[in-house]
Motif scaffolding. Structure first.
Motif, PDB file in Angstrom:
ATOM      1  N   UNK A  47       0.834  -1.196   0.000  1.00  0.00           N
ATOM      2  CA  UNK A  47       0.000   0.000   0.000  1.00  0.00           C
ATOM      3  C   UNK A  47       0.871   1.249   0.000  1.00  0.00           C
ATOM      4  N   UNK A  48       0.491   2.229  -0.797  1.00  0.00           N
ATOM      5  CA  UNK A  48       1.262   3.465  -0.912  1.00  0.00           C
ATOM      6  C   UNK A  48       0.833   4.463   0.157  1.00  0.00           C
ATOM      7  N   UNK A  49       1.772   5.297   0.596  1.00  0.00           N
ATOM      8  CA  UNK A  49       1.446   6.386   1.511  1.00  0.00           C
ATOM      9  C   UNK A  49       0.550   7.383   0.785  1.00  0.00           C
ATOM     10  N   UNK A  50      -0.408   7.953   1.510  1.00  0.00           N
ATOM     11  CA  UNK A  50      -1.349   8.910   0.923  1.00  0.00           C
ATOM     12  C   UNK A  50      -1.810   9.872   2.011  1.00  0.00           C
ATOM     13  N   UNK A  51      -2.446  10.956   1.597  1.00  0.00           N
ATOM     14  CA  UNK A  51      -3.049  11.868   2.561  1.00  0.00           C
ATOM     15  C   UNK A  51      -4.260  11.187   3.171  1.00  0.00           C
ATOM     16  N   UNK A  52      -4.474  11.409   4.467  1.00  0.00           N
ATOM     17  CA  UNK A  52      -5.601  10.804   5.154  1.00  0.00           C
ATOM     18  C   UNK A  52      -6.609  11.831   5.598  1.00  0.00           C
ATOM     19  N   UNK A  53      -7.598  11.398   6.306  1.00  0.00           N
ATOM     20  CA  UNK A  53      -8.625  12.294   6.854  1.00  0.00           C
ATOM     21  C   UNK A  53      -8.003  13.222   7.879  1.00  0.00           C
ATOM     22  N   UNK A  54      -7.156  12.660   8.740  1.00  0.00           N
ATOM     23  CA  UNK A  54      -6.360  13.418   9.703  1.00  0.00           C
ATOM     24  C   UNK A  54      -4.963  12.825   9.649  1.00  0.00           C
ATOM     25  N   UNK A  55      -4.018  13.539   9.093  1.00  0.00           N
ATOM     26  CA  UNK A  55      -2.667  13.001   8.939  1.00  0.00           C
ATOM     27  C   UNK A  55      -2.567  12.102   7.727  1.00  0.00           C
ATOM     28  N   UNK A  56      -1.659  11.131   7.796  1.00  0.00           N
ATOM     29  CA  UNK A  56      -1.424  10.251   6.667  1.00  0.00           C
ATOM     30  C   UNK A  56      -2.365   9.069   6.623  1.00  0.00           C
ATOM     31  N   UNK A  57      -2.261   8.318   5.530  1.00  0.00           N
ATOM     32  CA  UNK A  57      -3.105   7.159   5.306  1.00  0.00           C
ATOM     33  C   UNK A  57      -2.345   6.178   4.427  1.00  0.00           C
ATOM     34  N   UNK A  58      -2.967   5.071   4.116  1.00  0.00           N
ATOM     35  CA  UNK A  58      -2.433   4.112   3.158  1.00  0.00           C
ATOM     36  C   UNK A  58      -3.430   3.942   2.026  1.00  0.00           C
ATOM     37  N   UNK A  59      -2.916   3.839   0.817  1.00  0.00           N
ATOM     38  CA  UNK A  59      -3.748   3.651  -0.365  1.00  0.00           C
ATOM     39  C   UNK A  59      -3.587   2.214  -0.856  1.00  0.00           C
ATOM     40  N   UNK A  60      -4.693   1.462  -0.806  1.00  0.00           N
ATOM     41  CA  UNK A  60      -4.704   0.070  -1.240  1.00  0.00           C
ATOM     42  C   UNK A  60      -5.225   0.001  -2.668  1.00  0.00           C
ATOM     43  N   UNK A  61      -4.656  -0.891  -3.486  1.00  0.00           N
ATOM     44  CA  UNK A  61      -5.068  -0.976  -4.889  1.00  0.00           C
ATOM     45  C   UNK A  61      -6.320  -1.818  -5.105  1.00  0.00           C
ATOM     46  N   UNK A  62      -6.830  -2.488  -4.072  1.00  0.00           N
ATOM     47  CA  UNK A  62      -8.033  -3.297  -4.198  1.00  0.00           C
ATOM     48  C   UNK A  62      -7.779  -4.656  -4.815  1.00  0.00           C
ATOM     49  N   UNK A  63      -6.551  -4.954  -5.141  1.00  0.00           N
ATOM     50  CA  UNK A  63      -6.217  -6.234  -5.759  1.00  0.00           C
ATOM     51  C   UNK A  63      -5.365  -7.094  -4.837  1.00  0.00           C
ATOM     52  N   UNK A  64      -4.119  -6.633  -4.580  1.00  0.00           N
ATOM     53  CA  UNK A  64      -3.226  -7.467  -3.785  1.00  0.00           C
ATOM     54  C   UNK A  64      -2.585  -6.740  -2.615  1.00  0.00           C
ATOM     55  N   UNK A  65      -2.890  -5.465  -2.413  1.00  0.00           N
ATOM     56  CA  UNK A  65      -2.336  -4.751  -1.266  1.00  0.00           C
ATOM     57  C   UNK A  65      -3.084  -5.176  -0.004  1.00  0.00           C
ATOM     58  N   UNK A  66      -2.329  -5.611   1.004  1.00  0.00           N
ATOM     59  CA  UNK A  66      -2.966  -6.074   2.236  1.00  0.00           C
ATOM     60  C   UNK A  66      -1.970  -5.988   3.377  1.00  0.00           C
ATOM     61  N   UNK A  67      -2.450  -5.551   4.534  1.00  0.00           N
ATOM     62  CA  UNK A  67      -1.652  -5.605   5.753  1.00  0.00           C
ATOM     63  C   UNK A  67      -2.419  -6.450   6.759  1.00  0.00           C
ATOM     64  N   UNK A  68      -1.697  -7.034   7.710  1.00  0.00           N
ATOM     65  CA  UNK A  68      -2.360  -7.940   8.635  1.00  0.00           C
ATOM     66  C   UNK A  68      -1.837  -7.848  10.050  1.00  0.00           C
ATOM     67  N   UNK A  69      -2.667  -8.293  10.960  1.00  0.00           N
ATOM     68  CA  UNK A  69      -2.347  -8.392  12.374  1.00  0.00           C
ATOM     69  C   UNK A  69      -2.481  -9.865  12.741  1.00  0.00           C
ATOM     70  N   UNK A  70      -1.417 -10.457  13.217  1.00  0.00           N
ATOM     71  CA  UNK A  70      -1.453 -11.859  13.619  1.00  0.00           C
ATOM     72  C   UNK A  70      -2.473 -12.049  14.735  1.00  0.00           C
ATOM     73  N   UNK A  71      -3.282 -13.098  14.632  1.00  0.00           N
ATOM     74  CA  UNK A  71      -4.296 -13.377  15.645  1.00  0.00           C
ATOM     75  C   UNK A  71      -3.633 -13.488  17.013  1.00  0.00           C
ATOM     76  N   UNK A  72      -3.986 -12.590  17.946  1.00  0.00           N
ATOM     77  CA  UNK A  72      -3.346 -12.624  19.267  1.00  0.00           C
ATOM     78  C   UNK A  72      -3.700 -13.889  20.046  1.00  0.00           C
ATOM     79  N   UNK A  73      -2.712 -14.484  20.672  1.00  0.00           N
ATOM     80  CA  UNK A  73      -2.948 -15.701  21.449  1.00  0.00           C
ATOM     81  C   UNK A  73      -3.804 -15.432  22.683  1.00  0.00           C
ATOM     82  N   UNK A  74      -3.882 -14.160  23.116  1.00  0.00           N
ATOM     83  CA  UNK A  74      -4.704 -13.834  24.283  1.00  0.00           C
ATOM     84  C   UNK A  74      -6.185 -13.658  23.939  1.00  0.00           C
TER      85      UNK A  74
END
Length: 192
Positions: A47-74
């Motif tokens: 995902x590319x850096x972009x302007x956000x609503x407040x501060x910065x944001x990420x721009x996803x292409x809708x195809x293969x751009x993805x970020x993830x959070x590993x499922x927490x064990x807690x």
């Protein structure tokens, strides 16, 4: 005179299971502002850096751009049969398909969880217990294109309602009385 510093982010967000501000650079990815510290990482695409609503944001292409959070064990990002809210600021100039997932934890195939679906029809929030799914619209895509939109879904399992809100205004709701636990071992993803 300068204003005094505010409280640490972990105090501001102490009632939240996770908060990610997409102004953090990639790599590594958006940090979780809560005490859980479930930081996101780039998974696919970039995902590319972009302007956000407040501060910065990420721009996803809708195809293969993805970020993830590993499922927490807690289990802190799993809500079982408890109530929870999930929300996001989104800007879309057009959808790739009928169900572009802006955020998801489970909800694919037979996995329980929750998600935001954008697309060429209605934008929706969805929850799934592994066999039963409930989708509630925010409204048609045309109502959201080309402007920042704040969307939220409240999964109230005590009242058995999934309710959606767009720009702080109630949109729609549906019964979730047939649902069981929404716990999942799936990771939390942004973009798809």
């Amino acid at each position: 005179a300068s204003s005094p510093p505010g409280p640490p982010a972990t105090e501001v967000w102490d009632e939240y299971a996770g908060v990610w501000h997409f102004s953090d650079p990639l790599p590594p990815g958006p940090a979780d502002s809560t005490v859980g510290a479930h930081d996101a990482q780039s998974i696919d695409g970039s995902p590319a850096a972009a302007d956000g609503r407040v501060g910065g944001s990420l721009q996803f292409d809708g195809l293969d751009d993805r970020i993830g959070v590993t499922d927490p064990s807690d289990g802190s990002l799993d809500f079982g049969t408890g109530s929870f809210t999930f929300s996001a600021w989104l800007l879309s100039t057009g959808s790739v398909g009928t169900a572009d997932m802006a955020m998801s934890k489970g909800t694919t195939s037979s996995n329980p969880g929750f998600a935001f679906y954008l697309g060429t029809g209605n934008w929706e929030a969805g929850v799934r217990d592994g066999s039963t799914s409930v989708y509630v619209p925010f409204g048609p895509e045309a109502d959201f294109l080309g402007r920042w939109s704040f969307v939220a879904a409240v999964c109230d399992q005590q009242q058995n309602i999934l309710a959606t809100y767009a720009h702080g205004i109630p949109a729609n709701s549906a019964s979730i009385s047939a649902l069981g636990s929404l716990d999942t071992t799936s990771n939390l993803y942004f973009g798809a």
